[in-house]
Design a protein around this motif. Structure first.
Motif, PDB file in Angstrom:
ATOM      1  N   MET A 213      -4.037 -41.505 -66.490  1.00 55.43           N
ATOM      2  CA  MET A 213      -3.842 -42.556 -67.484  1.00 55.43           C
ATOM      3  C   MET A 213      -4.979 -43.582 -67.426  1.00 55.43           C
ATOM      4  SD  MET A 213      -2.000 -44.306 -69.775  1.00 55.43           S
ATOM      5  CE  MET A 213      -0.238 -43.977 -69.770  1.00 55.43           C
ATOM      6  N   SER A 214      -5.309 -44.061 -66.227  1.00 56.02           N
ATOM      7  CA  SER A 214      -6.365 -45.062 -66.093  1.00 56.02           C
ATOM      8  C   SER A 214      -7.725 -44.492 -66.482  1.00 56.02           C
ATOM      9  CB  SER A 214      -6.398 -45.589 -64.659  1.00 56.02           C
ATOM     10  OG  SER A 214      -5.170 -46.216 -64.331  1.00 56.02           O
ATOM     11  N   SER A 215      -7.973 -43.222 -66.152  1.00 57.55           N
ATOM     12  CA  SER A 215      -9.242 -42.587 -66.507  1.00 57.55           C
ATOM     13  C   SER A 215      -9.371 -42.425 -68.016  1.00 57.55           C
ATOM     14  CB  SER A 215      -9.360 -41.229 -65.823  1.00 57.55           C
ATOM     15  OG  SER A 215      -9.362 -41.365 -64.424  1.00 57.55           O
ATOM     16  N   ALA A 216      -8.257 -42.159 -68.678  1.00 67.19           N
ATOM     17  CA  ALA A 216      -8.295 -42.018 -70.134  1.00 67.19           C
ATOM     18  C   ALA A 216      -8.718 -43.303 -70.818  1.00 67.19           C
ATOM     19  CB  ALA A 216      -6.917 -41.588 -70.651  1.00 67.19           C
ATOM     20  N   GLU A 217      -8.508 -44.440 -70.145  1.00 64.23           N
ATOM     21  CA  GLU A 217      -8.882 -45.735 -70.710  1.00 64.23           C
ATOM     22  C   GLU A 217     -10.100 -46.347 -70.032  1.00 64.23           C
ATOM     23  OE1 GLU A 217      -7.525 -46.906 -73.441  1.00 64.23           O
ATOM     24  OE2 GLU A 217      -6.428 -45.011 -73.391  1.00 64.23           O
TER      25      GLU A 217
ATOM     26  N   TYR B 265     -11.913 -39.711 -71.208  1.00 63.69           N
ATOM     27  CA  TYR B 265     -11.937 -40.819 -72.171  1.00 63.69           C
ATOM     28  C   TYR B 265     -12.118 -40.308 -73.602  1.00 63.69           C
ATOM     29  CZ  TYR B 265     -13.224 -45.268 -74.346  1.00 63.69           C
ATOM     30  OH  TYR B 265     -13.266 -46.367 -75.166  1.00 63.69           O
ATOM     31  N   TRP B 266     -13.149 -39.478 -73.813  1.00 59.28           N
ATOM     32  CA  TRP B 266     -13.454 -39.072 -75.185  1.00 59.28           C
ATOM     33  C   TRP B 266     -12.521 -37.970 -75.694  1.00 59.28           C
ATOM     34  CZ3 TRP B 266     -15.654 -42.401 -77.960  1.00 59.28           C
ATOM     35  CH2 TRP B 266     -16.633 -43.246 -77.431  1.00 59.28           C
ATOM     36  N   SER B 267     -12.054 -37.086 -74.834  1.00 58.08           N
ATOM     37  CA  SER B 267     -11.102 -36.073 -75.312  1.00 58.08           C
ATOM     38  C   SER B 267      -9.803 -36.729 -75.767  1.00 58.08           C
ATOM     39  CB  SER B 267     -10.822 -35.037 -74.211  1.00 58.08           C
ATOM     40  OG  SER B 267     -10.274 -35.641 -73.059  1.00 58.08           O
ATOM     41  N   PHE B 268      -9.387 -37.783 -75.066  1.00 57.91           N
ATOM     42  CA  PHE B 268      -8.184 -38.512 -75.478  1.00 57.91           C
ATOM     43  C   PHE B 268      -8.368 -39.129 -76.854  1.00 57.91           C
ATOM     44  CE2 PHE B 268      -5.300 -42.292 -75.114  1.00 57.91           C
ATOM     45  CZ  PHE B 268      -4.117 -41.582 -74.980  1.00 57.91           C
TER      46      PHE B 268
END
Length: 519
Positions: free
Chosen positions: A263-267, A357-360
């Motif tokens: 979750m934190s890596s996605a943001e 980050y970018w795939s999300f």
């Protein structure tokens, strides 16, 4: 460095072949459901446009199904080729799931699909329709078994650790009803409907515009075929987008509980914040995985809502979670030969920030594009209108690819966000009883980088050829549109009577046309 190279190449190979296969899976599931709905509506209304729609979209469905099966067979071969240690570790859990997927779901799907293909004009209409629905249900069940297996890797349940450290399955039902699996399965099915809806919208608008510019009447059956395709696809896409948002929110909250670092890596959230913002756009050294060098435009508090359903609760940052993981699971890889050159080296528990980050954002953005196109299609075809704008229609045709990209990006995010684990530990289980497995130890021992390169190149060429075949077949079907055989009635509902020999001959000719898609 041979093991490092082998591991990286093996990951690329599995990622490429899996994403390629997954481009076909959602279309098979989603379009299968819609074709079954079309045939159901034809059986209930006897309107010829529903029959033509069933036959046209059924051909597209069959082509995609065949290519999907061909590409899917490779996945299980890779377990033994490049991932034998992984296969040994998960075998007690995956054995039952994959066996049921093949013996139950796939045979259900393929058997009844065969009845549907060859049953036109030969079995009663209601039984013919039931065969299609059985095949569709089989594909959905198959998807559940596969997603249950993948979700177990994300959140292992129903197992205990054996003396050798391998998981031993003790509760098969817990694996099937894993909350991670239920959320992922529901998300995947409604996302599949978005894919199918976008296909109906793009192709339907293209045919409507072409017919209108050619001066063809808006009162014939063919016009109704494409108009109903657009309207059905538009409504399905919008409804699916809303459901995708709801199921995605469910997944997001589970992800925060089970894999907070994902979750934190996605943001690209480096430090713990309360309230935690949602990043709209990040720049600087995102690709370097140096979290402190990342800067973002953000929406205050939104990430806290996605994680906790409120706008104030703290969300832990990447740096803090990296320290926590290092304390619990070790700051370095075990000094064990199975880790090759990575043995004893520091473990970076942070996924590749640029990828997560970018795939999300591609997942969310492309889904929104698909919903926007669906809204445009519904608005531009209201009250019998036909859109002739070149930009609008061809833009909608290009946007057919948007939900495919969204599905692929979501899969990349799910898998890469779990790294460096191939089986992520379950935080609900005491640390001493947890089961986990590092990706670094999952690759087959003794296999060389050259061997994996050879298989990667070979599979890449094969998949490239299959992609060309599918594009040519689908393009041919789309350009041809509905055919004369699609106007012929098919078997009546059970209980109907007075079908003479001429009617049966017409049905046989129509049946031959249905099967001609392969030629």
């Amino acid at each position: 460095m041979d093991v490092l190279d082998t591991l990286d190449i093996a990951r690329w190979q599995f990622g490429i072949t899996t994403v390629y296969h997954f481009l076909m899976v959602p279309l098979t599931i989603g379009l299968g459901i819609l074709v079954a709905v079309m045939q159901t509506l034809w059986l209930r209304t006897r309107k010829p446009e529903w029959l033509r729609m069933t036959r046209f979209w059924g051909r597209v469905y069959l082509v995609n199904f065949v290519l999907g099966v061909a590409t899917g067979l490779v996945q299980e071969f890779q377990f033994g080729l490049a991932w034998s240690e992984y296969s040994r570790f998960v075998g007690d859990v995956f054995g039952s799931l994959l066996a049921l997927e093949a013996l139950l779901a796939f045979f259900l799907e393929s058997t009844f699909l065969g009845l549907w293909i060859f049953g036109w004009g030969r079995i009663p209409a209601k039984l013919h329709l039931a065969a299609l629905w059985a095949a569709v249900v089989g594909s959905i069940i198959s998807a559940h078994f596969i997603i249950a297996a993948n979700s177990w890797m994300q959140h292992p349940v129903g197992v205990v650790a054996g003396e050798d450290g391998r998981p031993r399955q003790v509760d098969f039902l817990a694996v099937l009803t894993n909350n991670t699996a239920l959320a992922a399965f529901s998300h995947a099915v409604v996302a599949a409907l978005m894919v199918a809806g976008a296909l109906l919208v793009g192709i339907g608008l293209w045919h409507l515009r072409r017919r209108t510019l050619a001066g063809r009447p808006a009162t014939d059956v063919d016009h109704a075929v494409w108009r109903r395709s657009v309207r059905l696809g538009g409504f399905v896409s919008l409804a699916a987008f809303l459901l995708v948002s709801l199921t995605g929110d469910w997944q997001g909250k589970l992800m925060y509980e089970q894999q907070p670092l994902k979750m934190s890596s996605a943001e690209a959230l480096c430090e713990t914040e309360a309230p935690a913002p949602f990043s709209l756009f990040a720049w600087a050294k995102l690709g370097s995985n140096e979290c402190d060098d990342v800067h973002s435009y953000t929406v205050p508090g939104l990430l806290s809502f996605l994680a906790h359903s409120d706008f104030s609760t703290a969300v832990p940052g990447v740096d803090e979670l990296q320290e926590q993981y290092s304390e619990v699971y070790g700051a370095t890889y075990p000094d064990d030969p199975s880790f090759g050159d990575r043995a004893g080296r520091p473990v970076d528990y942070t996924p590749v920030l640029a990828a997560t980050y970018w795939s999300f954002r591609f997942m969310i953005g492309m889904g929104a594009v698909s919903a926007g196109v669906a809204a445009y299609a519904l608005w531009s075809t209201r009250r019998g209108r036909v859109p002739t704008s070149r930009i609008g229609v061809y833009g909608s045709l290009l946007a057919v690819g948007a939900p495919f990209v969204a599905n692929a990006a979501g899969w990349v995010f799910t898998e890469m966000g779990r790294q460096p684990f191939v089986v992520h530990p379950n935080p609900d289980v005491p640390v001493g009883e947890q089961v986990w497995f590092f990706t670094a130890q999952a690759v087959s021992p003794g296999i060389s980088a050259a061997e994996v390169w050879t298989s990667l190149v070979g599979l890449g060429l094969l998949y490239g050829a299959l992609a060309v075949v599918e594009l040519l077949l689908v393009t041919r079907l789309v350009r041809r549109g509905v055919t004369t055989g699609d106007t012929t009635p098919t078997p009546p509902a059970v209980g109907s009577s007075r079908r003479d020999d001429d009617d049966r001959a017409d049905d046989d000719r129509a049946d031959d046309d249905v099967l001609s898609f392969a030629y």
